[in-house]
Design a protein around this motif. Structure first.
Motif, mmCIF file in Angstrom:
data_model
loop_
_atom_site.group_PDB
_atom_site.id
_atom_site.type_symbol
_atom_site.label_atom_id
_atom_site.label_comp_id
_atom_site.label_asym_id
_atom_site.label_seq_id
_atom_site.Cartn_x
_atom_site.Cartn_y
_atom_site.Cartn_z
ATOM 1 N N THR A 150 14.823 37.085 51.333
ATOM 2 C CA THR A 150 15.494 36.177 50.411
ATOM 3 C C THR A 150 16.773 36.799 49.869
ATOM 4 N N MET A 189 16.858 30.319 51.849
ATOM 5 C CA MET A 189 16.478 31.251 50.792
ATOM 6 C C MET A 189 15.364 30.669 49.923
ATOM 7 N N THR A 192 12.098 31.071 51.936
ATOM 8 C CA THR A 192 11.551 32.435 51.947
ATOM 9 C C THR A 192 11.097 32.855 50.545
ATOM 10 N N ALA A 193 11.802 32.383 49.513
ATOM 11 C CA ALA A 193 11.354 32.668 48.141
ATOM 12 C C ALA A 193 10.017 32.001 47.861
ATOM 13 N N TYR A 227 13.316 31.803 40.622
ATOM 14 C CA TYR A 227 12.938 30.707 41.520
ATOM 15 C C TYR A 227 13.395 29.369 40.949
#
Length: 636
Positions: A150, A189, A192-193, A227
């Motif tokens: 990320t 991103m 993947t986060a 997030y």
């Protein structure tokens, strides 16, 4: 459970799971592999860009030496290169996008979709390959590597976002085209986060350690904040939100990114502080890009320009900017235009409809009035009204009728040199003509100075009403004259798509210069009045008396029936006009048949026009001359 020694076995288990001594080394290994792959792709794209531009220059040099025969590569290599190029173009050109509500959803061309799937597959492969850590740490290993991947993407995210763009400079792709990749890197991103958070939360919950981890570790709270910022960054870039209020979107987007960076820095564990290099690098890139952009902006506006506003038919304003700072730009370039009087701190993307050698070096823009900035300048009392007239850059200017203008740019204009193609086809819809017109003017100007490879030029323009043709009437006449002097065949075809009055006049009659009744030896066609017909209320129009005088003169000398077109200005004899929409397949196929070599096609307009052009070109590629296509569509 024996806790006589004062320790909690659950804490020992949690510490064992969180031990990333080995995990972070493995994760960093794949993070580096990610950048190896990115650098290879950028490098190959840069080499391809260099190759096609060198080939374009080779054709230009050959044409300058002799107009009889174009330069071609060696026969075997040429055939192989042409076959690869043709197959590649058939893959990347097609686009299928909704034609209704395109401002809410726009599907990118097939080439971009393929690239995005390759990128996603590459990232997921790096995420799940060789995940062979046994036991409870297996899911922890997946989560840790997802976290590394990320933050590893952060530098690429920033590299793709800058207007002074390093990737764009070496690959020949404008920043506005890289923006779609910027958005999808951000979405990857987010994926993947989500994997990073999801695998770890699921592991802790399955072992009964979730509450303990949240109570004793600072990573989960800071991670959930990061997030949240990343999630909002992605949601706010969706077209309906982004287009709702673009200026507000830009400000909140930058502030949200700052919040994301701060939370990531707080989130990274003390055992892997060296991972912060993937945060410091994008910060440095961002500051470097902003510094360069600020310096250029300061130079452009060291002596601010003045803008004259001219109101034209069809809810359009022609903005003519006189500036002593900005003197060079490429055909098809655009700037971020700001008129502080009509919106402090607001800037509007506008394509420059002129070239440095035309309009006395002034920048000309044609802006359709929508809401906000463009509607305010169109309705302003200082805007000169030339409804039905042809506005040129020589319109009178004084301090009372001009406005301070600030310019950021130019950007774009990265297309290949259309003067290097045997045949050129320029297609525009409405104000999309601001892209194709400077390409035409550039071809005409260079035809005076040198021998370009181009032999045929076709200019296609679709407008709603015939009144819109006055926007660029003088420019078309000038370009037509210069190209004809140089022996280059030019055809201008204008399609009027929504003018009922024009359709009634056009029904049963030829609507082209071929139908004119004037003598062929005349310098310009007089069948169509050199001054357009005006609406009934012309008392306040400064051109009204001139029009009446011209009409009386025309009535006195008229001996044969004339073809009168509503709100239609004069144009040269190479122009044909007709009602309805252009048959793109027939037009492109005809241009392909005329060409002795490769043809260049440029299209700019609504998504439905550019998408259809892409599909037609992809279908015709390989069935005749090879076709280079450069497409620009409305929106951002």
């Amino acid at each position: 459970m024996d806790m006589s020694n004062g320790t909690d076995p659950r804490m020992d288990l949690l510490m064992t799971i969180l031990d990333d001594t080995e995990l972070q080394v493995i994760a960093n290994f794949y993070a580096r592999r990610y950048w190896y792959g990115v650098i290879v792709v950028i490098g190959l794209t840069a080499l391809l860009n260099m190759a096609v531009r060198l080939r374009s220059r080779s054709r230009m040099r050959s044409a300058a030496a002799s107009r009889v025969k174009q330069a071609t590569p060696p026969r075997c290599c040429g055939r192989m290169l042409d076959a690869i190029t043709s197959a590649f173009r058939k893959l990347i050109y097609p686009q299928i996008s909704p034609t209704r509500h395109s401002n809410l959803l726009k599907v990118p061309p097939l080439g971009i979709i393929v690239l995005l799937f390759i990128y996603l597959a590459f990232v997921l492969t790096l995420e799940f390959v060789n995940q062979d850590i046994p036991g409870d740490q297996h899911r922890q290993a997946i989560g840790v590597r997802a976290g590394w991947l990320t933050i590893t993407q952060l530098p690429l995210l920033i590299l793709l976002s800058g207007k002074v763009n390093i990737i764009g400079l070496i690959t020949g792709v404008g920043y506005e085209r890289l923006n779609v990749l910027h958005r999808w890197v951000a979405r990857t991103m987010l994926l993947t986060a989500t994997l990073h958070m999801g695998y770890q939360q699921a592991l802790w919950n399955s072992l009964g350690l979730l509450q303990l981890e949240w109570n004793t570790d600072t990573c989960p709270p800071t991670g959930i904040k990061a997030y949240a910022f990343l999630l909002w960054l992605n949601l706010s870039t969706l077209a309906p939100i982004r287009n709702l209020w673009y200026e507000f979107f830009v400000i909140q987007h930058i502030l949200t990114f700052f919040g994301l960076i701060i939370c990531i820095m707080l989130h990274l564990p003390s055992t892997a502080l060296f991972s912060r290099i993937y945060v410091w690098i994008p910060i440095g890139i961002y500051l470097f890009e902003r510094t360069l952009r600020t310096l250029r902006y300061a130079y452009n506006n060291l002596r601010p320009g003045r803008a004259t506003l001219i109101q034209l038919n069809g809810g359009v304003t022609k903005v003519i900017v006189s500036t002593r700072q900005l003197k060079n730009w490429s055909p098809g370039s655009f700037v971020l235009l700001s008129l502080p009087r009509f919106g402090l701190g607001q800037s509007h993307p506008a394509t420059v409809a002129s070239i440095p050698s035309s309009h006395e070096g002034k920048l000309v823009f044609i802006l359709r009035a929508h809401r906000g900035f463009t509607s305010r300048i169109h309705a302003n009392e200082s805007t000169i009204s030339l409804h039905g007239g042809s506005a040129s850059s020589e319109s009178p200017q004084d301090s009372k009728s001009t406005h301070l203008v600030l310019i950021d740019g130019p950007y774009g204009g990265t297309q290949l040199d259309f003067a290097s193609y045997n045949s050129v086809l320029l297609i525009a819809g409405s104000t999309g003509v601001t892209f194709t017109l400077p390409v035409l003017l550039d071809l005409a100007w260079r035809a005076e100075k040198q021998k370009p490879a181009v032999k045929h030029v076709t200019f296609i323009w679709a407008v709603k009403t015939s009144a819109c043709t006055s926007w660029i009437d003088s420019e078309l006449k000038h370009a037509g004259g210069e190209l004809q002097k140089a022996g280059i065949e030019l055809g201008v075809r204008i399609f009027v798509t929504a003018d009922e009055e024009f359709a009634e006049v056009d029904e049963g009659k030829p609507s082209s210069a071929e139908a004119c009744h004037c003598e062929k030896g005349n310098e310009e066609c007089s069948c169509i009045s050199p001054f357009p017909k005006l609406p009934p209320d012309t008392k306040s129009n400064p051109l009204a008396e001139q029009v009446k005088t011209q009409e009386r003169t025309n009535e006195a000398v008229e001996e044969t029936p004339r073809l009168e077109l509503p709100y239609y200005a004069s144009r040269c004899s190479v122009t044909t006009i007709q009602s309805g929409r252009p048959d793109l397949k027939g037009i492109i196929k005809e241009a392909q048949g005329k060409a002795d070599g490769e043809i260049g096609v440029a299209v700019c307009g609504p998504v439905e026009l550019t998408a259809e052009t892409r599909r037609v070109v992809a279908g015709l590629e390989g069935k005749g001359g090879s076709i280079y296509l450069h497409a620009e569509s409305f929106g951002w």
